[in-house]
Design a protein around this motif. Structure first.
Motif, PDB file in Angstrom:
ATOM      1  N   VAL A  83      86.972  23.199  36.975  1.00 26.72           N
ATOM      2  CA  VAL A  83      86.222  22.741  38.153  1.00 26.72           C
ATOM      3  C   VAL A  83      87.097  22.651  39.402  1.00 26.72           C
ATOM      4  O   VAL A  83      86.588  22.647  40.513  1.00 26.72           O
ATOM      5  CB  VAL A  83      85.560  21.364  37.894  1.00 26.72           C
ATOM      6  CG1 VAL A  83      84.481  21.465  36.833  1.00 26.72           C
ATOM      7  CG2 VAL A  83      86.604  20.331  37.506  1.00 26.72           C
ATOM      8  N   ASP A  84      88.403  22.585  39.235  1.00 28.14           N
ATOM      9  CA  ASP A  84      89.263  22.511  40.421  1.00 28.14           C
ATOM     10  C   ASP A  84      89.411  23.876  41.097  1.00 28.14           C
ATOM     11  O   ASP A  84      90.082  24.003  42.119  1.00 28.14           O
ATOM     12  CB  ASP A  84      90.645  21.960  40.045  1.00 28.14           C
ATOM     13  CG  ASP A  84      91.390  22.862  39.065  1.00 28.14           C
ATOM     14  OD1 ASP A  84      90.700  23.526  38.272  1.00 28.14           O
ATOM     15  OD2 ASP A  84      92.626  22.899  39.108  1.00 28.14           O
ATOM     16  N   GLN A  85      88.756  24.926  40.525  1.00 29.49           N
ATOM     17  CA  GLN A  85      88.797  26.255  41.134  1.00 29.49           C
ATOM     18  C   GLN A  85      87.396  26.779  41.473  1.00 29.49           C
ATOM     19  O   GLN A  85      87.186  27.975  41.625  1.00 29.49           O
ATOM     20  CB  GLN A  85      89.497  27.248  40.193  1.00 29.49           C
ATOM     21  CG  GLN A  85      90.961  26.928  39.983  1.00 29.49           C
ATOM     22  CD  GLN A  85      91.656  27.969  39.112  1.00 29.49           C
ATOM     23  OE1 GLN A  85      91.026  28.888  38.622  1.00 29.49           O
ATOM     24  NE2 GLN A  85      92.950  27.803  38.930  1.00 29.49           N
ATOM     25  N   LEU A  86      86.434  25.863  41.607  1.00 27.90           N
ATOM     26  CA  LEU A  86      85.064  26.277  41.920  1.00 27.90           C
ATOM     27  C   LEU A  86      84.978  26.997  43.260  1.00 27.90           C
ATOM     28  O   LEU A  86      84.056  27.784  43.487  1.00 27.90           O
ATOM     29  CB  LEU A  86      84.139  25.053  41.934  1.00 27.90           C
ATOM     30  CG  LEU A  86      83.712  24.517  40.558  1.00 27.90           C
ATOM     31  CD1 LEU A  86      82.879  23.262  40.718  1.00 27.90           C
ATOM     32  CD2 LEU A  86      82.929  25.569  39.789  1.00 27.90           C
ATOM     33  N   ASP A  87      85.930  26.709  44.156  1.00 24.16           N
ATOM     34  CA  ASP A  87      85.910  27.363  45.468  1.00 24.16           C
ATOM     35  C   ASP A  87      86.168  28.863  45.361  1.00 24.16           C
ATOM     36  O   ASP A  87      85.928  29.616  46.306  1.00 24.16           O
ATOM     37  CB  ASP A  87      86.955  26.736  46.388  1.00 24.16           C
ATOM     38  CG  ASP A  87      88.369  26.858  45.824  1.00 24.16           C
ATOM     39  OD1 ASP A  87      88.576  26.394  44.674  1.00 24.16           O
ATOM     40  OD2 ASP A  87      89.252  27.406  46.506  1.00 24.16           O
ATOM     41  N   LEU A  88      86.652  29.314  44.203  1.00 20.60           N
ATOM     42  CA  LEU A  88      86.918  30.738  44.013  1.00 20.60           C
ATOM     43  C   LEU A  88      85.673  31.514  43.597  1.00 20.60           C
ATOM     44  O   LEU A  88      85.686  32.735  43.562  1.00 20.60           O
ATOM     45  CB  LEU A  88      88.009  30.938  42.950  1.00 20.60           C
ATOM     46  CG  LEU A  88      89.373  30.311  43.271  1.00 20.60           C
ATOM     47  CD1 LEU A  88      90.354  30.568  42.130  1.00 20.60           C
ATOM     48  CD2 LEU A  88      89.935  30.890  44.570  1.00 20.60           C
ATOM     49  N   LEU A  89      84.603  30.809  43.289  1.00 23.57           N
ATOM     50  CA  LEU A  89      83.363  31.469  42.888  1.00 23.57           C
ATOM     51  C   LEU A  89      82.525  31.809  44.119  1.00 23.57           C
ATOM     52  O   LEU A  89      82.456  31.025  45.062  1.00 23.57           O
ATOM     53  CB  LEU A  89      82.541  30.575  41.961  1.00 23.57           C
ATOM     54  CG  LEU A  89      83.126  30.274  40.575  1.00 23.57           C
ATOM     55  CD1 LEU A  89      82.237  29.286  39.834  1.00 23.57           C
ATOM     56  CD2 LEU A  89      83.271  31.549  39.768  1.00 23.57           C
ATOM     57  N   TYR A  90      81.894  32.960  44.092  1.00 23.89           N
ATOM     58  CA  TYR A  90      80.990  33.328  45.184  1.00 23.89           C
ATOM     59  C   TYR A  90      79.919  34.257  44.642  1.00 23.89           C
ATOM     60  O   TYR A  90      80.073  34.872  43.581  1.00 23.89           O
ATOM     61  CB  TYR A  90      81.755  34.011  46.325  1.00 23.89           C
ATOM     62  CG  TYR A  90      82.483  35.282  45.937  1.00 23.89           C
ATOM     63  CD1 TYR A  90      81.864  36.519  46.051  1.00 23.89           C
ATOM     64  CD2 TYR A  90      83.782  35.231  45.433  1.00 23.89           C
ATOM     65  CE1 TYR A  90      82.519  37.691  45.687  1.00 23.89           C
ATOM     66  CE2 TYR A  90      84.449  36.400  45.056  1.00 23.89           C
ATOM     67  CZ  TYR A  90      83.809  37.622  45.187  1.00 23.89           C
ATOM     68  OH  TYR A  90      84.462  38.764  44.815  1.00 23.89           O
TER      69      TYR A  90
END
Length: 233
Positions: free
Chosen positions: A1-8
């Motif tokens: 969840v600490d890398q959710l910003d990498l999803l698009y």
């Protein structure tokens, strides 16, 4: 969840249903390897192409004619200093025996099209054909109208190739390009297809070059190694 910003959200270029890879599977690694190998092959081809262009003698265009000056005087606006400098640099490249490879950068509305129009006129006045490549059908139509209006008082034949032309119209245009009846062709990726031949291509102009893939931009260079190229971004 600490890398959710990498999803698009993925927006595909086609309507074809995509095949998903399993996490931990081998398919994704195989795909990446194929892409690496393909990229290396393209890099080798490009290196070979540019090496050949360095050794190739291009066409040296004539100095400006009275027609060129008359045409440029019809420009309805005052040129900026950067515009004038860019126009002179492009002309100097065209008059050189080395094939031109120039990138023209500028914000929207700063007059890149006028630089391209004057280069296209110079090429057509020396009986060379010009290909103007656009990323979209709408832009191709806009530039076709701009070129046609600017050159309406001169005997230069301009045409457009895009999905706005019917199959029969495209066939007739392709035939005229091969016989040299068309001086300037403006179009989308359609002008990169293999069925299109020029009688004597002298100048390739790529509008919004950042929106084309490398393979697209090199297609016309491969068709004629000594063609002058003006890319705009």
């Amino acid at each position: 969840v600490d890398q959710l910003d990498l999803l698009y959200k993925y927006s595909g270029a086609t309507d074809r249903e995509l095949r998903l890879n399993k996490l931990g599977g081998t398919e994704w690694n195989k795909t990446k390897q194929r892409v690496r190998e393909s990229t290396k092959d393209m890099a080798k081809q490009l290196a070979s192409l540019y090496a050949e262009r360095e050794q190739t003698k291009g066409y040296s265009y004539s100095a400006d004619t009275p027609w060129q000056r008359e045409f440029e005087d019809t420009f309805a606006y005052q040129e900026t200093d950067d515009q004038l400098r860019s126009i002179e640099e492009v002309k100097k490249d065209m008059e050189s025996s080395k094939p031109m490879d120039r990138l023209l950068c500028g914000d929207v509305g700063y007059g890149k099209t006028e630089v391209a129009i004057r280069a296209a006129f110079k090429a057509a006045a020396d009986s060379k054909q010009v290909a103007y490549l656009c990323p979209t059908t709408i832009l191709a139509m806009q530039q076709y109208e701009t070129f046609t209006k600017r050159m309406q008082n001169f005997p230069i034949k301009i045409e457009m190739l895009s999905r706005f032309r019917t199959a029969s119209e495209q066939k007739a245009i392709i035939k005229k390009l091969k016989t040299g009846e068309i001086d300037i062709i403006i179009g989308t990726h359609r002008i990169l297809q293999n069925d299109l031949e020029f009688k004597d291509l002298g100048l390739l102009i790529v509008d919004e070059e950042q929106r084309f893939g490398v393979a697209h931009k090199e297609r016309l260079k491969e068709m004629k190694k000594n063609v002058d190229v003006l890319s705009m971004s």
